[in-house]
Design an enzyme around this catalytic site. Sequence first.
Site, mmCIF file in Angstrom:
data_model
loop_
_atom_site.group_PDB
_atom_site.id
_atom_site.type_symbol
_atom_site.label_atom_id
_atom_site.label_comp_id
_atom_site.label_asym_id
_atom_site.label_seq_id
_atom_site.Cartn_x
_atom_site.Cartn_y
_atom_site.Cartn_z
ATOM 1 C CD GLU A 1 -2.652 -1.367 2.490
ATOM 2 O OE1 GLU A 1 -3.486 -2.269 2.541
ATOM 3 O OE2 GLU A 1 -2.427 -0.582 3.433
ATOM 4 C CD GLU B 1 -10.443 4.254 4.558
ATOM 5 O OE1 GLU B 1 -11.139 4.572 3.569
ATOM 6 O OE2 GLU B 1 -10.817 3.460 5.427
#
Length: 279
Positions: free
Chosen positions: A95, A145
């Site tokens: 990520e 996020e």
Amino acid sequence: MKHFLTVVVLGAAVVTLVSAASTDGAISFEYHRYEELRKALVSVWLQCPTITRIYTIGESFEGRELLVLEMSDNPGTHEPGEPEFKYIANMHGNEVVGRELLIYLAQYLCNQYQQGNETIIDLIHNTRMQDFNYLSSNSFEITLELSCDKFPNEETLKSYWEQNRNSLVNYIEQVHRGVKGFIRDLQGNPISNATVSVEGIDHDITTAKDGDYWRLLAPGNYKVAASAPGYLTVIKKVAVPYSPATRVDFELESLMERKEEEREELMDWWKMMSETLNF
């Protein structure tokens, strides 16, 4: 899966970033593998050696060093009364957006500092990193996020940076809000590991070795308590504005001092009664 940028906010001040920069001052919007990250960290340090420090916090499961880049006007030194801030990215190796944004942020801060950006200079001079013992007991952890795409195309990285740059800097500035101050005894000596509590909020913090603390709070009215083993607790009512942080110092009286005062008061009373009754 979404990208995650984990933010750990402290009550005292430096920005700690696993990040990088090139020595020519230009941001390179590309992905960085582990060895490239190591080189990038060194590049930031070489470009801004007076405000950076590189250190390790251990090794990964595969034996790779976990390097950290610290940025401060006095890197490696705790300055009493300064708040601290920490960004952590790349919690999961696949990520990657959060990791790359912190690389760009570190380079941006270094570049802007050298170019005389007063906002960035003020931020670095008044914000610093705390040691990990303090971090574990006084941090507020928030996960942001950044993307719904785990590994977006490299050509999109610049747009991610442009969309988040101001927010990343502004979020660091939030550490300068709430209440701050020192906890000392009646002789002016600092009390380390004293507890700072806010009524109605189940998250206490503790003072550093110099008795200083920072407590992030939204604007409003609060009851703030300072306590420590062997001392009487002190509670103060505090009105917290939007910014800057409100200075609230505490002086704590030791229980031994209070007992001595009570003993002396009792002796004075007994002496007075004895004289009055001709004992």
